[in-house]
Scaffold this motif. Structure first.
Motif, PDB file in Angstrom:
ATOM      1  N   TRP A 206       0.836  -1.211   0.000  1.00  0.00           N
ATOM      2  CA  TRP A 206       0.000   0.000   0.000  1.00  0.00           C
ATOM      3  C   TRP A 206       0.869   1.260   0.000  1.00  0.00           C
ATOM      4  O   TRP A 206       0.531   2.254  -0.653  1.00  0.00           O
ATOM      5  CB  TRP A 206      -0.935   0.002   1.207  1.00  0.00           C
ATOM      6  N   THR A 207       1.986   1.206   0.722  1.00  0.00           N
ATOM      7  CA  THR A 207       2.904   2.345   0.701  1.00  0.00           C
ATOM      8  C   THR A 207       3.497   2.548  -0.693  1.00  0.00           C
ATOM      9  O   THR A 207       3.633   3.681  -1.169  1.00  0.00           O
ATOM     10  CB  THR A 207       4.037   2.123   1.721  1.00  0.00           C
ATOM     11  N   GLY A 208       3.838   1.441  -1.352  1.00  0.00           N
ATOM     12  CA  GLY A 208       4.339   1.536  -2.720  1.00  0.00           C
ATOM     13  C   GLY A 208       3.298   2.092  -3.675  1.00  0.00           C
ATOM     14  O   GLY A 208       3.617   2.876  -4.580  1.00  0.00           O
ATOM     15  N   LEU A 209       2.031   1.696  -3.470  1.00  0.00           N
ATOM     16  CA  LEU A 209       0.960   2.230  -4.320  1.00  0.00           C
ATOM     17  C   LEU A 209       0.796   3.725  -4.101  1.00  0.00           C
ATOM     18  O   LEU A 209       0.567   4.482  -5.062  1.00  0.00           O
ATOM     19  CB  LEU A 209      -0.345   1.494  -4.013  1.00  0.00           C
ATOM     20  N   LEU A 210       0.911   4.168  -2.850  1.00  0.00           N
ATOM     21  CA  LEU A 210       0.835   5.604  -2.568  1.00  0.00           C
ATOM     22  C   LEU A 210       1.950   6.356  -3.276  1.00  0.00           C
ATOM     23  O   LEU A 210       1.729   7.431  -3.856  1.00  0.00           O
ATOM     24  CB  LEU A 210       0.901   5.828  -1.054  1.00  0.00           C
ATOM     25  N   THR A 211       3.144   5.800  -3.242  1.00  0.00           N
ATOM     26  CA  THR A 211       4.267   6.426  -3.950  1.00  0.00           C
ATOM     27  C   THR A 211       4.028   6.451  -5.451  1.00  0.00           C
ATOM     28  O   THR A 211       4.333   7.443  -6.129  1.00  0.00           O
ATOM     29  CB  THR A 211       5.568   5.660  -3.642  1.00  0.00           C
ATOM     30  N   LEU A 212       3.479   5.383  -5.997  1.00  0.00           N
ATOM     31  CA  LEU A 212       3.205   5.318  -7.430  1.00  0.00           C
ATOM     32  C   LEU A 212       2.169   6.357  -7.841  1.00  0.00           C
ATOM     33  O   LEU A 212       2.298   6.990  -8.903  1.00  0.00           O
ATOM     34  CB  LEU A 212       2.718   3.912  -7.788  1.00  0.00           C
ATOM     35  N   ILE A 213       1.152   6.559  -7.009  1.00  0.00           N
ATOM     36  CA  ILE A 213       0.138   7.572  -7.317  1.00  0.00           C
ATOM     37  C   ILE A 213       0.758   8.963  -7.335  1.00  0.00           C
ATOM     38  O   ILE A 213       0.473   9.795  -8.219  1.00  0.00           O
ATOM     39  CB  ILE A 213      -1.008   7.496  -6.297  1.00  0.00           C
ATOM     40  N   LEU A 214       1.631   9.224  -6.334  1.00  0.00           N
ATOM     41  CA  LEU A 214       2.303  10.524  -6.298  1.00  0.00           C
ATOM     42  C   LEU A 214       3.194  10.717  -7.523  1.00  0.00           C
ATOM     43  O   LEU A 214       3.214  11.813  -8.129  1.00  0.00           O
ATOM     44  CB  LEU A 214       3.124  10.626  -5.012  1.00  0.00           C
ATOM     45  N   MET A 215       3.906   9.691  -7.930  1.00  0.00           N
ATOM     46  CA  MET A 215       4.738   9.767  -9.128  1.00  0.00           C
ATOM     47  C   MET A 215       3.894  10.011 -10.367  1.00  0.00           C
ATOM     48  O   MET A 215       4.286  10.794 -11.251  1.00  0.00           O
ATOM     49  CB  MET A 215       5.543   8.468  -9.290  1.00  0.00           C
ATOM     50  N   TYR A 216       2.739   9.358 -10.437  1.00  0.00           N
ATOM     51  CA  TYR A 216       1.868   9.514 -11.609  1.00  0.00           C
ATOM     52  C   TYR A 216       1.358  10.950 -11.723  1.00  0.00           C
ATOM     53  O   TYR A 216       1.343  11.536 -12.818  1.00  0.00           O
ATOM     54  CB  TYR A 216       0.702   8.536 -11.493  1.00  0.00           C
ATOM     55  N   MET A 217       0.970  11.520 -10.603  1.00  0.00           N
ATOM     56  CA  MET A 217       0.497  12.908 -10.610  1.00  0.00           C
ATOM     57  C   MET A 217       1.608  13.862 -11.044  1.00  0.00           C
ATOM     58  O   MET A 217       1.382  14.771 -11.870  1.00  0.00           O
ATOM     59  CB  MET A 217      -0.030  13.274  -9.217  1.00  0.00           C
ATOM     60  N   CYS A 218       2.798  13.664 -10.494  1.00  0.00           N
ATOM     61  CA  CYS A 218       3.912  14.533 -10.867  1.00  0.00           C
ATOM     62  C   CYS A 218       4.317  14.336 -12.329  1.00  0.00           C
ATOM     63  O   CYS A 218       4.729  15.294 -13.004  1.00  0.00           O
ATOM     64  CB  CYS A 218       5.106  14.250  -9.958  1.00  0.00           C
ATOM     65  N   ALA A 219       4.200  13.093 -12.826  1.00  0.00           N
ATOM     66  CA  ALA A 219       4.550  12.825 -14.217  1.00  0.00           C
ATOM     67  C   ALA A 219       3.617  13.560 -15.172  1.00  0.00           C
ATOM     68  O   ALA A 219       4.055  14.096 -16.199  1.00  0.00           O
ATOM     69  CB  ALA A 219       4.507  11.322 -14.480  1.00  0.00           C
ATOM     70  N   ILE A 220       2.331  13.604 -14.852  1.00  0.00           N
ATOM     71  CA  ILE A 220       1.377  14.348 -15.697  1.00  0.00           C
ATOM     72  C   ILE A 220       1.755  15.827 -15.736  1.00  0.00           C
ATOM     73  O   ILE A 220       1.795  16.463 -16.805  1.00  0.00           O
ATOM     74  CB  ILE A 220      -0.054  14.168 -15.159  1.00  0.00           C
ATOM     75  N   GLY A 248       5.756   7.823 -19.839  1.00  0.00           N
ATOM     76  CA  GLY A 248       6.694   6.778 -19.446  1.00  0.00           C
ATOM     77  C   GLY A 248       8.054   7.336 -19.070  1.00  0.00           C
ATOM     78  O   GLY A 248       8.651   6.931 -18.065  1.00  0.00           O
ATOM     79  N   ASN A 249       8.549   8.305 -19.893  1.00  0.00           N
ATOM     80  CA  ASN A 249       9.837   8.919 -19.589  1.00  0.00           C
ATOM     81  C   ASN A 249       9.792   9.689 -18.273  1.00  0.00           C
ATOM     82  O   ASN A 249      10.735   9.645 -17.474  1.00  0.00           O
ATOM     83  CB  ASN A 249      10.254   9.859 -20.718  1.00  0.00           C
ATOM     84  N   SER A 250       8.706  10.390 -18.032  1.00  0.00           N
ATOM     85  CA  SER A 250       8.580  11.158 -16.791  1.00  0.00           C
ATOM     86  C   SER A 250       8.526  10.238 -15.576  1.00  0.00           C
ATOM     87  O   SER A 250       9.148  10.512 -14.537  1.00  0.00           O
ATOM     88  CB  SER A 250       7.327  12.036 -16.846  1.00  0.00           C
ATOM     89  N   MET A 251       7.768   9.124 -15.671  1.00  0.00           N
ATOM     90  CA  MET A 251       7.696   8.169 -14.567  1.00  0.00           C
ATOM     91  C   MET A 251       9.070   7.577 -14.273  1.00  0.00           C
ATOM     92  O   MET A 251       9.469   7.436 -13.109  1.00  0.00           O
ATOM     93  CB  MET A 251       6.701   7.060 -14.906  1.00  0.00           C
ATOM     94  N   ARG A 252       9.802   7.237 -15.334  1.00  0.00           N
ATOM     95  CA  ARG A 252      11.142   6.684 -15.149  1.00  0.00           C
ATOM     96  C   ARG A 252      12.065   7.698 -14.490  1.00  0.00           C
ATOM     97  O   ARG A 252      12.826   7.362 -13.572  1.00  0.00           O
ATOM     98  CB  ARG A 252      11.707   6.237 -16.489  1.00  0.00           C
ATOM     99  N   THR A 253      12.011   8.966 -14.944  1.00  0.00           N
ATOM    100  CA  THR A 253      12.854  10.008 -14.371  1.00  0.00           C
ATOM    101  C   THR A 253      12.526  10.232 -12.901  1.00  0.00           C
ATOM    102  O   THR A 253      13.427  10.372 -12.060  1.00  0.00           O
ATOM    103  CB  THR A 253      12.678  11.318 -15.154  1.00  0.00           C
ATOM    104  N   LEU A 254      11.244  10.244 -12.556  1.00  0.00           N
ATOM    105  CA  LEU A 254      10.852  10.450 -11.163  1.00  0.00           C
ATOM    106  C   LEU A 254      11.298   9.290 -10.284  1.00  0.00           C
ATOM    107  O   LEU A 254      11.648   9.490  -9.115  1.00  0.00           O
ATOM    108  CB  LEU A 254       9.330  10.634 -11.085  1.00  0.00           C
ATOM    109  N   PHE A 255      11.290   8.079 -10.821  1.00  0.00           N
ATOM    110  CA  PHE A 255      11.780   6.940 -10.047  1.00  0.00           C
ATOM    111  C   PHE A 255      13.288   7.060  -9.814  1.00  0.00           C
ATOM    112  O   PHE A 255      13.785   6.742  -8.728  1.00  0.00           O
ATOM    113  CB  PHE A 255      11.461   5.637 -10.776  1.00  0.00           C
TER     114      PHE A 255
END
Length: 331
Positions: A206-220, A248-255
């Motif tokens: 669940w913590t990982g999912l929260l991080t993924l949601i935050l990354m997705y918002m920032c990627a947009i 995809g590039n933004s998600m990778r960069t944020l990771f």
């Protein structure tokens, strides 16, 4: 004739070192005519526990002991099997570098040892009792796959020219790596850590999912505000396109930024056309929320699960010692 038994109140308290050597004792509120307590002490303290464990290990070489080395439920037997599994894991690592031919004899010895172990457990628990334990299905599968790989398939392949037989042998040979998993069962500390990790896996997910949601918002946000205008960065336009040209590039960069890798280079490049204060403020907030806060949260979840697993293991261990004590008293 003694008087009828009256209700007795028992209390649990920690005795002084002079009384018992710092241990918990179950004290009776009433004594019989001889002045003896109706209740025996629940434990003789830490010193008593150490003596009991010493008796258990000393029983590894006493055939009348329930912990004799051939007793599959004893500590000594499981310790020997754990050592064999560790040596086999070391052998598998050496095989990866030096080839399997140099270790063929050792593999046959290990296979024979695991086969004998399985047969001893079947003899002790009976075949039906052996397969009532889910973990034994896994052990049996590993043993049978090893026997098939070392002793059955080579004989069949030697009498035929079937190419699929060779591929099957290679596939089965890879299953030897799964023997290492048995170390978690043979060594108690590893088992505790595995139990803690498995119990915390849900919260970590669940913590990982929260991080993924935050990354997705920032990627947009970054794809729309930075990636679409990559040409504005001139000679760095190609880098901007690689970093934020698509979702995809933004998600990778944020990771990558979460790992604190290249974040300063990315921030310096972006700040050429966006105010540096805004860039570094947003980057700092993102790093604090993901690289620090989320990691700390995961660490706390796993630490809490590890403490709970240790407490459960202590309760289980005390129960095992109590059963061993009763077994020794009966004998």
């Amino acid at each position: 004739m003694g008087t009828p038994d009256a209700p007795v109140l028992a209390t649990m308290r920690r005795t002084t070192p002079e009384e018992s050597g710092a241990g918990y004792h179950l004290l009776a509120g009433e004594k019989d005519g001889k002045g003896l307590s109706r209740f025996q002490s629940y434990s003789e303290g830490f010193a008593g526990t150490a003596k009991e464990e010493a008796v258990l290990f000393r029983g590894a070489f006493d055939k009348e002991s329930g912990n004799f080395i051939t007793n599959v439920e004893g500590n000594s037997f499981n310790t020997v099997i754990g050592i064999v599994i560790s040596l086999n894991a070391l052998c598998l690592g050496l095989e990866a570098d030096w080839g399997e031919e140099s270790f063929l004899l050792l593999e046959n010895i290990f296979a024979l040892a695991f086969l004998i172990e399985m047969l001893m457990r079947m003899w002790h628990w009976t075949v039906c009792g052996y397969f009532r334990r889910p973990a034994n299905w896994f052990d049996c599968f590993l043993v049978l796959s090893t026997v098939l790989d070392l002793w059955v398939l080579p004989y069949i392949a030697g009498n035929s020219n079937l190419s699929w037989m060779t591929r099957l042998m290679r596939s089965i040979r890879l299953l030897r790596v799964l023997r290492i998993i048995r170390l978690f069962r043979m060594f108690r500390p590893l088992g505790i850590m595995l139990d803690a990790f498995m119990s915390a896996l849900r919260q970590v997910a669940w913590t990982g999912l929260l991080t993924l949601i935050l990354m997705y918002m920032c990627a947009i946000f970054l794809t729309q505000t930075v990636g679409r205008y990559a040409a504005d960065w001139g000679e760095h336009a190609e880098n901007i396109e690689i970093w934020f040209g698509s979702m995809g590039n933004s998600m990778r960069t944020l990771f990558i930024v979460i790992t604190l890798e290249e974040w300063d280079q990315i921030a310096m490049t972006v700040s050429e056309h966006i105010h540096p204060l805004v860039v570094f403020l947003l980057a700092s907030i993102y790093i604090i929320l993901t690289a620090f806060t989320m990691v700390s949260l995961i660490t706390g979840i796993i630490s809490e699960a590890l403490i709970v697993a240790q407490l459960k293991d202590e309760q289980s261990r005390l129960h095992e010692l109590e059963e061993e004590r009763e077994h020794v008293q009966v004998q």
